[in-house]
Design a protein around this motif. Structure first.
Motif, short mmCIF file in Angstrom:
data_model
loop_
_atom_site.label_atom_id
_atom_site.label_comp_id
_atom_site.label_asym_id
_atom_site.label_seq_id
_atom_site.Cartn_x
_atom_site.Cartn_y
_atom_site.Cartn_z
N ASP A 156 -46.37 52.43 -11.98
CA ASP A 156 -45.64 53.57 -11.41
C ASP A 156 -44.29 53.75 -12.08
O ASP A 156 -43.26 53.93 -11.42
N ALA A 157 -44.29 53.65 -13.43
CA ALA A 157 -43.10 53.86 -14.27
C ALA A 157 -42.09 52.73 -14.21
O ALA A 157 -41.04 52.81 -14.84
N GLN A 158 -42.41 51.66 -13.49
CA GLN A 158 -41.45 50.56 -13.33
C GLN A 158 -41.92 49.28 -14.03
O GLN A 158 -43.11 49.03 -14.17
N ASP A 207 -38.62 53.91 -15.18
CA ASP A 207 -37.61 53.67 -14.14
C ASP A 207 -37.12 52.23 -14.23
O ASP A 207 -37.66 51.33 -13.61
N GLY A 208 -36.09 52.01 -15.06
CA GLY A 208 -35.50 50.68 -15.17
C GLY A 208 -36.40 49.69 -15.91
O GLY A 208 -36.60 48.56 -15.46
N ASP A 229 -32.73 58.64 -20.77
CA ASP A 229 -31.58 59.18 -20.02
C ASP A 229 -30.50 58.12 -19.88
O ASP A 229 -29.30 58.44 -19.85
N GLY A 273 -46.64 54.64 -17.36
CA GLY A 273 -45.45 54.86 -18.19
C GLY A 273 -45.60 54.35 -19.61
O GLY A 273 -44.64 54.41 -20.39
N THR A 312 -40.01 60.92 -12.70
CA THR A 312 -39.50 59.75 -13.39
C THR A 312 -40.65 59.09 -14.15
O THR A 312 -41.60 58.60 -13.55
N ASP A 361 -33.25 48.15 -18.94
CA ASP A 361 -33.01 49.11 -17.87
C ASP A 361 -33.14 50.57 -18.35
O ASP A 361 -32.33 51.42 -18.04
N VAL A 379 -34.39 54.30 -18.53
CA VAL A 379 -34.80 55.35 -17.59
C VAL A 379 -35.10 56.62 -18.38
O VAL A 379 -34.33 57.01 -19.27
N LYS A 380 -36.22 57.26 -18.06
CA LYS A 380 -36.54 58.55 -18.66
C LYS A 380 -37.17 59.44 -17.60
O LYS A 380 -38.15 59.05 -16.94
N THR A 381 -36.62 60.64 -17.43
CA THR A 381 -37.15 61.59 -16.46
C THR A 381 -37.49 62.90 -17.14
O THR A 381 -36.90 63.25 -18.17
#
Length: 502
Positions: free
Chosen positions: A217-219, A22-23, A58, A43, A19, A10, A12-14
């Motif tokens: 998409d970052a996921q 994301d998880g 994060d 990502g 983002t 999980d 997360v980095k923004t």
């Protein structure tokens, strides 16, 4: 848990309001090659940088052999055996191979001086262990990309890396070089090294990996056994939609002959090359690396001049002495290396788009910048460029969108013939489809297109006709219908009687 050397849970980095992860979940077993795939911008780069300590997440957890870790730098991650090898080698080109291998971990003697004899000996041992003949005293900048990557692997081994991240390592390699890299990667796996292999190429994944994880998409999208997921399923997971086929349907109908290449030769590069291109037609120029394809298209664009033969455009013989002259005749080239030859990263996107046709926006001594920007916006919309601001440099874009900027630059000129040298090299499957749609649309508008490609599925999926080269000569020409990969490969390996005799 004991089977995993690396786990991300999980994460997360923004960056500001963006983002980047994301998880995200990821699991890597000891002695496993695990492929990581996704479109540009999914990502993957941030994923590497979190693991190696360039960025700190994060939230979320990273475990190394079951123990929670948080790295503040690449030095910290290296101490626990994590190393990364990037597509664009980050070496010191003017320093020797030995100096690059031991940079930051130099061996010193009892009085604190560098022990060059021992470092050279160990560098030779590391290089020899990779079954490669490299002179460790040579500057890195004199080596091929493939050999530079082998030096980077040697550097990782010198630091006792047990987790190796390989980021698009085959993107710029020939088939022979890829095969050598595959063998080394498999040997490292057999010796217990755990490898994350980031790639856009399905052949890399099938050749090496047992597991594949997809980001989009970052996921985190999912993880599958390589032998239990189909190409279509994998593509759909990567792009978030079904691609009914890898290549869009062709709608253009070839018309009259537009370009004729008649028996052109250039000593040391190619000999007696002939083919033609019709309006609305895509002609593929293919063959193994070193066949002379790039040199032939460079001669059409005025980068080099043939020693003999002729080039006719719309029935009239032309003499192309320079690239500017080629553009004036209506011939444009999308080069193989978009970073070095297609883009100017110091300039904004809109200036890159207009750079080949600045005469259109000059009135006297004044540049009509509003017209220049308006033209760039129209072209970027036409090719569906994904950019937040065209005043940003091309380096802010994904690889696929950088390639679209080069397309837009060509379309700003008044062209009749487009030469596309490896137009989808190094870009993901979704971006490839978008490039193919642009090519089909241009063919529909009557452009004659020459596509240089090493990918046989791409050649069969996009071309109307196929011209095969070997050792600077044309060995075969096929209509695409009814042609197989085996037929193309056979022609790529075939020698003409005149070549055998020479």
């Amino acid at each position: 848990m004991g089977n995993y050397i690396l786990e991300l849970k999980d994460v997360v980095k923004t960056f500001g309001g963006v983002t980047a992860l994301d998880g995200v979940h990821f699991h890597l077993k000891k002695g496993e090659i695990h492929a990581l795939m996704g479109e540009n911008g999914a990502g993957k780069s941030t994923f590497i940088k979190v693991i190696t300590g360039v960025h700190q997440p994060d939230s979320g957890v990273m475990l190394i052999e079951g123990e929670e870790k948080s790295f503040r730098s690449t030095n910290e991650s290296a101490k626990v055996g994590i190393a990364a090898i990037y597509q664009h080698v980050t070496s010191f080109p003017d320093l020797s191979v030995t100096e690059n291998i031991f940079m930051g971990q130099e061996i010193k003697n009892k009085v604190g001086l560098y022990n060059w004899k021992l470092m050279t000996q160990k560098a030779n041992e590391l290089i020899s262990s990779l079954s490669s003949e490299i002179d460790v005293s040579k500057p890195m900048g004199t080596l091929s990309v493939a050999k530079q990557q082998l030096v980077e692997i040697a550097k990782a081994l010198s630091r006792d890396a047990n987790i190796l991240i390989m980021d698009e390592p085959t993107a710029s390699l020939t088939r022979t070089e890829c095969e050598q890299l595959y063998r080394i990667t498999e040997r490292l796996r057999d010796e217990g090294v755990s490898i994350i292999f980031i790639t856009h190429k399905f052949e890399d994944m099938y050749r090496l990996a047992t597991k594949v994880t997809v980001l989009r998409d970052a996921q985190y999208i999912g993880c599958w056994d390589v032998d239990k997921i189909s190409n279509q399923k994998l593509i759909a997971e990567m792009v978030g939609r079904e691609l009914s086929q890898m290549y869009p349907p062709k709608t253009a109908k070839p018309g009259d002959i537009l370009l004729e290449v008649n028996h052109i030769s250039k000593e040391g590069y190619f000999k007696n090359v002939s083919f033609d291109v019709r309006k609305g037609e895509i002609v593929a120029l293919t063959g193994l690396v070193g066949a002379g394809r790039t040199e032939v298209v460079q001669s059409l664009f005025g980068i080099m001049r043939p020693d003999s033969g002729s080039i006719r455009l719309e029935g009239k013989e032309i003499n192309v002495k320079s690239s500017m002259e080629a553009l004036r005749h209506g011939i444009g080239l999308l080069p193989e290396d978009r970073q070095m030859e297609g883009l100017i990263n110091e300039l904004p996107i809109y200036q890159n788009v207009s750079s080949a046709a600045m005469y259109k926006f000059n009135k006297g001594a004044l540049l009509q910048q509003e017209e220049e920007i308006k033209n760039a916006i129209a072209l970027c919309q036409k090719i569906q460029l994904k950019a937040k601001d065209i005043s940003m440099p091309p380096s802010s874009l994904s690889g696929g969108n950088q390639q679209k900027v080069v397309f837009a630059k060509l379309l700003s000129c008044d062209l009749k013939v487009l030469i596309l040298d490896e137009p989808t090299k190094g870009i993901d499957v979704g971006a490839k489809y978008s490039i193919y749609e642009i090519m089909n649309e241009l063919a529909e508008r009557g452009y004659g297109i020459i596509m240089v490609s090493s990918e046989m599925p791409e050649v069969l999926g996009m071309a109307d006709r196929i011209v095969v080269m070997r050792s600077g000569r044309v060995t075969a020409e096929f209509e695409t219908t009814g042609t197989t990969q085996e037929m193309i490969l056979e022609a790529s390996l075939k020698q003409k009687e005149e070549e055998r005799a020479s």
